[in-house]
Design a protein around this motif. Structure first.
Motif, mmCIF file in Angstrom:
data_model
loop_
_atom_site.group_PDB
_atom_site.id
_atom_site.type_symbol
_atom_site.label_atom_id
_atom_site.label_comp_id
_atom_site.label_asym_id
_atom_site.label_seq_id
_atom_site.Cartn_x
_atom_site.Cartn_y
_atom_site.Cartn_z
ATOM 1 N N LYS A 180 0.827 -1.214 0.000
ATOM 2 C CA LYS A 180 0.000 0.000 0.000
ATOM 3 C C LYS A 180 0.861 1.263 0.000
ATOM 4 O O LYS A 180 0.415 2.327 -0.398
ATOM 5 N N CYS A 181 2.106 1.121 0.487
ATOM 6 C CA CYS A 181 3.002 2.291 0.567
ATOM 7 C C CYS A 181 3.913 2.413 -0.656
ATOM 8 O O CYS A 181 4.706 3.345 -0.751
ATOM 9 N N ILE A 182 3.867 1.436 -1.562
ATOM 10 C CA ILE A 182 4.757 1.499 -2.740
ATOM 11 C C ILE A 182 4.104 2.376 -3.811
ATOM 12 O O ILE A 182 2.911 2.251 -4.095
ATOM 13 N N ASN A 183 4.935 3.222 -4.396
ATOM 14 C CA ASN A 183 4.425 4.051 -5.495
ATOM 15 C C ASN A 183 5.379 3.940 -6.661
ATOM 16 O O ASN A 183 6.111 4.866 -6.954
ATOM 17 N N LYS A 184 5.394 2.782 -7.258
ATOM 18 C CA LYS A 184 6.347 2.481 -8.310
ATOM 19 C C LYS A 184 5.615 1.539 -9.250
ATOM 20 O O LYS A 184 4.685 0.853 -8.823
ATOM 21 N N GLN A 185 6.014 1.498 -10.500
ATOM 22 C CA GLN A 185 5.339 0.615 -11.443
ATOM 23 C C GLN A 185 6.235 -0.575 -11.760
ATOM 24 O O GLN A 185 7.450 -0.427 -11.929
ATOM 25 N N TYR A 186 5.641 -1.743 -11.849
ATOM 26 C CA TYR A 186 6.397 -2.971 -12.112
ATOM 27 C C TYR A 186 5.985 -3.596 -13.451
ATOM 28 O O TYR A 186 4.827 -3.518 -13.859
ATOM 29 N N ASP A 187 6.970 -4.248 -14.086
ATOM 30 C CA ASP A 187 6.704 -4.972 -15.342
ATOM 31 C C ASP A 187 6.151 -6.362 -15.046
ATOM 32 O O ASP A 187 5.537 -6.992 -15.901
ATOM 33 N N GLU A 237 -7.173 -9.630 -1.334
ATOM 34 C CA GLU A 237 -6.819 -8.301 -0.807
ATOM 35 C C GLU A 237 -5.593 -7.731 -1.517
ATOM 36 O O GLU A 237 -5.460 -6.521 -1.674
ATOM 37 N N PHE A 238 -4.687 -8.617 -1.946
ATOM 38 C CA PHE A 238 -3.501 -8.149 -2.671
ATOM 39 C C PHE A 238 -3.867 -7.599 -4.053
ATOM 40 O O PHE A 238 -3.197 -6.721 -4.575
ATOM 41 N N LEU A 239 -4.946 -8.167 -4.631
ATOM 42 C CA LEU A 239 -5.220 -7.901 -6.045
ATOM 43 C C LEU A 239 -5.339 -6.410 -6.420
ATOM 44 O O LEU A 239 -4.667 -5.974 -7.366
ATOM 45 N N PRO A 240 -6.157 -5.611 -5.714
ATOM 46 C CA PRO A 240 -6.271 -4.204 -6.145
ATOM 47 C C PRO A 240 -4.929 -3.485 -6.114
ATOM 48 O O PRO A 240 -4.632 -2.675 -7.005
ATOM 49 N N GLU A 241 -4.101 -3.826 -5.117
ATOM 50 C CA GLU A 241 -2.784 -3.177 -5.025
ATOM 51 C C GLU A 241 -1.877 -3.669 -6.155
ATOM 52 O O GLU A 241 -1.111 -2.889 -6.732
ATOM 53 N N CYS A 242 -1.951 -4.952 -6.458
ATOM 54 C CA CYS A 242 -1.129 -5.477 -7.567
ATOM 55 C C CYS A 242 -1.532 -4.796 -8.874
ATOM 56 O O CYS A 242 -0.667 -4.426 -9.676
ATOM 57 N N LEU A 243 -2.830 -4.616 -9.071
ATOM 58 C CA LEU A 243 -3.293 -3.965 -10.308
ATOM 59 C C LEU A 243 -2.813 -2.516 -10.366
ATOM 60 O O LEU A 243 -2.439 -2.016 -11.426
ATOM 61 N N ARG A 244 -2.798 -1.871 -9.211
ATOM 62 C CA ARG A 244 -2.327 -0.466 -9.151
ATOM 63 C C ARG A 244 -0.830 -0.390 -9.486
ATOM 64 O O ARG A 244 -0.387 0.541 -10.149
ATOM 65 N N LEU A 245 -0.072 -1.395 -9.035
ATOM 66 C CA LEU A 245 1.390 -1.338 -9.187
ATOM 67 C C LEU A 245 1.894 -1.924 -10.503
ATOM 68 O O LEU A 245 3.072 -1.764 -10.834
ATOM 69 N N LEU A 246 1.013 -2.624 -11.215
ATOM 70 C CA LEU A 246 1.444 -3.285 -12.451
ATOM 71 C C LEU A 246 1.255 -2.363 -13.650
ATOM 72 O O LEU A 246 0.189 -1.782 -13.845
ATOM 73 N N LYS A 247 2.320 -2.254 -14.469
ATOM 74 C CA LYS A 247 2.236 -1.433 -15.693
ATOM 75 C C LYS A 247 1.249 -2.053 -16.674
ATOM 76 O O LYS A 247 1.080 -3.278 -16.680
ATOM 77 N N ASN A 248 0.684 -1.256 -17.554
ATOM 78 C CA ASN A 248 -0.062 -1.833 -18.679
ATOM 79 C C ASN A 248 0.941 -2.629 -19.506
ATOM 80 O O ASN A 248 2.063 -2.168 -19.737
#
Ligand code: SAM
Length: 212
Positions: free
Chosen positions: A119-126, A139-150
């Motif tokens: 929740k505290c990470i603000n970076k995009q992942y490949d 519960e992880f899913l919305p955060e994973c979607l937020r952190l995952l690049k298109n």
């Protein structure tokens, strides 16, 4: 394991074996009952990482560092892995192993509860590799979607959970909640418009989701 035993045995005997530190860690994990990814899942991760060539990877669930060390060889040059675990003893081992593998510059360990940390990470992942508490996947899913690049990949391990997800007669009572949550997770990653998902019955079941 969710595949038929003889098929699994054939796959394990046929795929390339790991050597060096990865082989040492496989032996350590077997002797000490550390739940690292299965060999056929390791082979799949290698191929995916080699072809996708991620620069930034997030791993949720480090354990002794086996999967992050494996992935570290196949990143884009200069690529990095952030890996999260809450279990201090495991992380001590992971740190030693990562040092021994000479990949400290590539793998960044973050200690803490993954849900709080991400929740505290603000970076995009490949690429995100999800391999932590199965009951927390929804519960992880919305955060994973937020952190995952298109165009990024979300790879989720153990999604078929010893066959229990697909077959109610296999569900043991104390695992009922995990099974229900994993089913919710699979429904979500398969139905959301954001992802295209494939579920592969190797190891304990792996889902590969592409973020559109
Ligand atoms: C299956 S193991 C990871 C194995 C590792 N990916 C490998 O294949 O080498 C799962 C790990 O996730 C960690 N874990 C589970 N739930 C977690 C959470 N909510 N936050 C942080 N770590 C968690 C456990 O401590 C455990 O070490």
């Amino acid at each position: 394991m969710v595949s038929i035993d003889y098929i699994n045995e054939y796959i394990r005997n046929t795929i390339k074996k790991n050597t060096g530190i990865l082989l040492e860690l496989e032996d350590f994990a077997k002797e000490n009952h550390v739940p690292i990814i299965h060999p056929e899942v390791a082979a799949l991760l290698k191929v995916i990482t080699l072809s996708h060539k991620p620069s930034n990877v997030l791993e949720i669930g480090t354990a002794i560092g086996y999967s992050s060390i494996l992935l570290s060889s196949f990143l884009e040059p200069g690529g990095k892995i952030d890996t999260i675990d809450r279990y201090e003893l495991m992380l001590e081992r992971a740190k030693e192993n990562i040092k021994k593998a000479n990949v400290e510059h590539t793998i960044n360990i973050i200690q803490g509860d993954a849900l709080e940390v991400i929740k505290c990470i603000n970076k995009q992942y490949d690429m995100i590799f999800l391999d932590a508490a199965k009951g927390q996947y929804p519960e992880f899913l919305p955060e994973c979607l937020r952190l995952l690049k298109n165009g990024g990949l979300l790879i989720s391990d153990n999604v078929l959970y010893k066959g229990m997800i697909a077959n109610d007669t296999l569900v043991v009572r104390r695992k009922r909640t995990i099974v229900n949550r994993l089913r919710i997770y699979l429904d979500e990653i398969c139905s959301t418009d954001e992802l295209e998902t494939s579920i592969i019955p190797i190891g304990d079941g792996v889902a590969i989701s592409y973020k559109k």
